[in-house]
Design an enzyme around this catalytic site. Structure first.
Site, PDB file in Angstrom:
ATOM      1  N   ASP A   9       5.740  -7.526   2.645  1.00 25.52           N
ATOM      2  CA  ASP A   9       6.302  -7.596   1.299  1.00 25.52           C
ATOM      3  C   ASP A   9       6.342  -6.163   0.796  1.00 25.52           C
ATOM      4  O   ASP A   9       5.341  -5.437   0.894  1.00 25.52           O
ATOM      5  CB  ASP A   9       5.438  -8.471   0.388  1.00 25.52           C
ATOM      6  N   ILE A  11       6.149  -4.914  -1.974  1.00 26.35           N
ATOM      7  CA  ILE A  11       5.249  -4.616  -3.074  1.00 26.35           C
ATOM      8  C   ILE A  11       3.929  -4.019  -2.590  1.00 26.35           C
ATOM      9  O   ILE A  11       3.206  -3.370  -3.344  1.00 26.35           O
ATOM     10  CB  ILE A  11       4.974  -5.885  -3.913  1.00 26.35           C
ATOM     11  N   SER A  12       3.618  -4.198  -1.326  1.00 23.78           N
ATOM     12  CA  SER A  12       2.318  -3.802  -0.785  1.00 23.78           C
ATOM     13  C   SER A  12       2.327  -2.369  -0.247  1.00 23.78           C
ATOM     14  O   SER A  12       3.047  -2.071   0.716  1.00 23.78           O
ATOM     15  CB  SER A  12       1.897  -4.747   0.340  1.00 23.78           C
ATOM     16  N   PRO A  13       1.500  -1.477  -0.813  1.00 21.83           N
ATOM     17  CA  PRO A  13       1.413  -0.127  -0.255  1.00 21.83           C
ATOM     18  C   PRO A  13       0.802  -0.123   1.145  1.00 21.83           C
ATOM     19  O   PRO A  13       1.143   0.727   1.962  1.00 21.83           O
ATOM     20  CB  PRO A  13       0.522   0.617  -1.261  1.00 21.83           C
ATOM     21  N   ALA A  15       1.378  -2.387   3.373  1.00 24.92           N
ATOM     22  CA  ALA A  15       2.485  -2.742   4.273  1.00 24.92           C
ATOM     23  C   ALA A  15       3.338  -1.511   4.568  1.00 24.92           C
ATOM     24  O   ALA A  15       3.805  -1.324   5.697  1.00 24.92           O
ATOM     25  CB  ALA A  15       3.324  -3.857   3.664  1.00 24.92           C
TER      26      ALA A  15
END
Length: 214
Positions: A9, A11-13, A15
Site C-alpha cells: 500500500d 501509504i506505508s513508508p 513498503a
C-alpha cells in the site's frame, strides 16, 4: 524460478523502503515479482489492529524510524505534507494501469516516488491529475473492474493471513516487513531451516492470555 507476490500500500513508508531494498536484498537469485496493491486499512480492521499513526507516540516513533532507515540506506524519503491520508486514489490508479490489476515495477515506483519524495500532498487533486496523465491508465480509477480487482487483491491477502504491508508471499509462506528480507532471501536460497516443523511451530505455541471477547 520462484514467484514472489509483493502486497503493498503506497501509504506505508516501510513498503516504500522494502520496494527499494528488494532488488539489492535478493541480488543474484532467480525470482519474479508480482505487485499487488492492497488496502492496508482493510487489513488492519480485519485483524482488529490499529495502524501506527493511530497511536500518537507510535506515530512519532514510526516517522522517526523510517526517516532514519532511509538515511542509513541512502534512500530518499520525505514525509508527505499530510500523513496518514486516504490512499484509495493511488491504489486504484496503480490497479487501473493493467488489465489484470497487476501494476508493473515502473508504475509502483512512480506512485511511491509521488508519495515519498518531495514532501508534497500525496492526494492533492492537481498532483493526482498529473500522475494520472503520466501513467496513462486504460481505465479510470472509478471503473467497477478496478474497484473489484483492488478488493480481490485485499481479500486474497486476508485469506493468506497477511496483516500488514509490506508482505511477500512465496510458496504459500508469508514474510512480513522490511526486516524480513534477509529471511526471504534465506528461504529462496534453500536454507534447511525452512521445514514445516520450524515454520509451523509458532501456531502450536499456547498463549497465556485470556481469549479476546467478541
Amino acid at each position: 524460478m520462484k514467484q514472489i507476490t509483493f502486497y503493498l500500500d503506497f501509504i506505508s513508508p516501510y513498503a516504500w523502503l522494502a520496494f527499494e531494498e528488494l532488488p539489492k536484498a535478493l541480488q543474484g537469485l532467480s525470482y519474479s515479482v508480482q505487485y499487488k496493491p492492497v488496502v492496508l486499512g482493510a487489513l488492519l480492521r480485519h485483524n482488529g489492529s490499529l495502524g501506527p499513526a493511530e497511536i500518537p507516540a507510535k506515530r512519532d516513533w514510526t516517522y522517526r524510524h523510517v526517516m532514519w532507515l532511509a538515511h542509513s540506506r541512502g534512500v530518499v524519503l520525505d514525509m508527505p505534507a499530510l500523513h496518514p491520508f486516504n490512499p484509495m486514489p493511488l491504489l486504484r490508479l496503480a490497479v487501473a494501469t493493467d488489465a489484470a490489476g497487476l501494476p508493473n515495477r515502473y508504475v509502483c515506483e512512480t506512485v511511491f516516488r509521488h508519495v515519498w519524495q518531495g514532501g508534497a500532498d500525496a492526494v492533492d487533486p492537481t498532483r493526482l491529475q498529473a500522475l494520472t496523465a503520466e501513467l496513462a491508465p486504460a481505465r479510470t480509477v472509478n471503473d467497477d473492474t478496478v474497484k473489484a480487482q483492488l478488493k480481490a487483491h485485499t481479500d486474497e491477502a486476508m485469506a493468506l493471513k497477511v496483516f500488514g504491508v509490506p508482505a511477500f508471499e512465496v510458496d504459500g509462506k508469508v514474510f512480513w516487513g522490511l526486516d524480513a528480507l534477509p529471511m526471504l532471501r534465506a528461504y529462496l536460497e534453500g536454507d534447511a531451516w525452512f521445514t514445516d516443523a520450524h515454520w509451523n511451530a509458532p501456531q502450536a505455541l499456547p498463549s497465556g492470555l485470556p481469549p479476546l471477547k467478541a
